[in-house]
Design a protein around this motif. Structure first.
Motif, short mmCIF file in Angstrom:
data_model
loop_
_atom_site.label_atom_id
_atom_site.label_comp_id
_atom_site.label_asym_id
_atom_site.label_seq_id
_atom_site.Cartn_x
_atom_site.Cartn_y
_atom_site.Cartn_z
N MET A 1 0.95 -1.19 -0.05
CA MET A 1 -0.06 -0.05 0.00
C MET A 1 0.80 1.16 -0.03
SD MET A 1 -3.08 -1.07 0.41
CE MET A 1 -4.23 0.23 1.01
N LYS A 2 0.61 2.12 -0.61
CA LYS A 2 1.24 3.45 -0.88
C LYS A 2 0.24 4.78 -0.40
CE LYS A 2 5.05 2.39 -3.64
NZ LYS A 2 6.17 2.77 -3.60
N LYS A 3 0.69 5.53 0.38
CA LYS A 3 -0.04 6.72 0.40
C LYS A 3 0.56 7.75 -0.20
CE LYS A 3 -1.03 9.81 4.35
NZ LYS A 3 -0.76 10.42 5.80
N VAL A 4 -0.47 8.20 -1.32
CA VAL A 4 0.04 9.38 -2.02
C VAL A 4 -0.69 10.78 -1.64
CG1 VAL A 4 -0.15 10.21 -4.42
CG2 VAL A 4 0.02 7.84 -4.20
N THR A 5 0.31 11.87 -1.47
CA THR A 5 -0.37 13.18 -0.75
C THR A 5 -0.05 14.42 -2.11
OG1 THR A 5 0.12 12.50 1.39
CG2 THR A 5 -0.38 14.76 1.14
N LEU A 6 -0.91 15.16 -2.34
CA LEU A 6 -0.62 16.14 -3.18
C LEU A 6 -0.09 17.33 -2.25
CD1 LEU A 6 -1.08 17.11 -6.21
CD2 LEU A 6 -3.19 18.10 -5.42
N VAL A 7 1.20 17.92 -2.91
CA VAL A 7 1.97 18.83 -2.09
C VAL A 7 2.12 20.10 -2.84
CG1 VAL A 7 3.26 17.21 -0.78
CG2 VAL A 7 4.24 17.89 -2.76
N GLY A 43 2.43 4.21 -12.72
CA GLY A 43 2.50 5.13 -13.95
C GLY A 43 1.88 6.70 -13.64
N LYS A 44 0.94 6.52 -12.81
CA LYS A 44 0.14 7.71 -12.35
C LYS A 44 1.21 8.55 -11.26
CE LYS A 44 -4.63 5.93 -12.66
NZ LYS A 44 -5.89 5.77 -12.04
N ILE A 45 1.93 7.86 -10.61
CA ILE A 45 2.83 8.66 -9.63
C ILE A 45 3.88 9.19 -10.69
CG2 ILE A 45 4.76 8.32 -8.04
CD1 ILE A 45 2.58 5.96 -6.58
N LYS A 46 4.29 8.43 -11.72
CA LYS A 46 5.26 8.79 -12.33
C LYS A 46 4.97 10.27 -13.32
CE LYS A 46 8.58 7.60 -16.34
NZ LYS A 46 8.90 6.55 -17.26
N VAL A 47 3.85 10.58 -13.72
CA VAL A 47 3.14 11.64 -14.33
C VAL A 47 3.21 12.50 -13.41
CG1 VAL A 47 1.12 12.65 -15.25
CG2 VAL A 47 1.85 10.34 -16.05
N LEU A 48 2.62 12.36 -12.00
CA LEU A 48 2.55 13.47 -11.16
C LEU A 48 3.82 13.60 -10.31
CD1 LEU A 48 -1.16 12.83 -10.34
CD2 LEU A 48 -0.20 14.57 -11.81
N ALA A 49 4.65 13.20 -10.55
CA ALA A 49 6.13 12.92 -9.59
C ALA A 49 6.37 14.15 -9.05
CB ALA A 49 7.39 12.40 -10.17
N HIS A 50 6.45 15.37 -9.60
CA HIS A 50 6.80 16.62 -9.18
C HIS A 50 5.68 17.45 -8.47
CE1 HIS A 50 4.59 17.48 -12.64
NE2 HIS A 50 4.44 18.70 -12.60
N LEU A 51 4.60 16.64 -8.28
CA LEU A 51 3.60 17.21 -7.48
C LEU A 51 2.84 16.35 -6.27
CD1 LEU A 51 1.03 18.13 -10.47
CD2 LEU A 51 2.70 19.75 -9.25
N VAL A 52 3.54 15.39 -6.15
CA VAL A 52 2.96 14.37 -5.02
C VAL A 52 4.13 14.09 -4.10
CG1 VAL A 52 1.00 13.77 -6.19
CG2 VAL A 52 3.25 12.26 -6.31
N LYS A 53 3.88 13.76 -2.91
CA LYS A 53 4.68 12.96 -2.16
C LYS A 53 4.12 11.74 -1.96
CE LYS A 53 4.64 13.90 2.43
NZ LYS A 53 4.69 14.36 3.67
N VAL A 54 5.22 10.40 -2.03
CA VAL A 54 4.63 9.10 -1.82
C VAL A 54 5.32 8.35 -0.74
CG1 VAL A 54 4.50 7.03 -2.94
CG2 VAL A 54 4.33 9.07 -4.27
N GLU A 55 4.43 7.72 0.25
CA GLU A 55 5.11 7.19 1.43
C GLU A 55 4.55 5.77 1.50
OE1 GLU A 55 3.23 9.49 4.32
OE2 GLU A 55 4.83 10.83 4.35
N GLU A 56 5.04 4.84 2.27
CA GLU A 56 4.53 3.47 2.45
C GLU A 56 3.57 3.78 3.54
OE1 GLU A 56 5.10 0.59 0.79
OE2 GLU A 56 6.50 1.57 -0.42
N ALA A 57 2.48 3.06 3.46
CA ALA A 57 1.24 3.03 4.28
C ALA A 57 1.25 1.67 5.16
CB ALA A 57 -0.05 3.31 3.38
#
Length: 57
Positions: A1-7, A43-57
């Motif tokens: 599981m990954k936690k994706v946050t828009l920063v 793939g979605k994280i790759k598109v938004l890599a500069h806008l999001v922070k990804v953490e293990e949940a």
């Protein structure tokens, strides 16, 4: 599981990036969502890599 946050803001983003963020359920800065870790999410994280922070949940 990954936690994706828009920063960062989506205001000056390309339409495809805005659509990708919407498909993840991210609408405004600080929104977080937990998803299963799979190839589609990667793939979605790759598109938004500069806008999001990804953490293990």
């Amino acid at each position: 599981m990954k936690k994706v946050t828009l920063v960062k803001s989506l205001i000056c983003s390309k339409p495809a990036q805005k659509a990708t963020a919407a498909s993840l359920g991210l609408r405004k800065i600080g929104d977080s969502i937990t998803h299963n870790d799979d190839a589609v999410l990667a793939g979605k994280i790759k598109v938004l890599a500069h806008l999001v922070k990804v953490e293990e949940a």
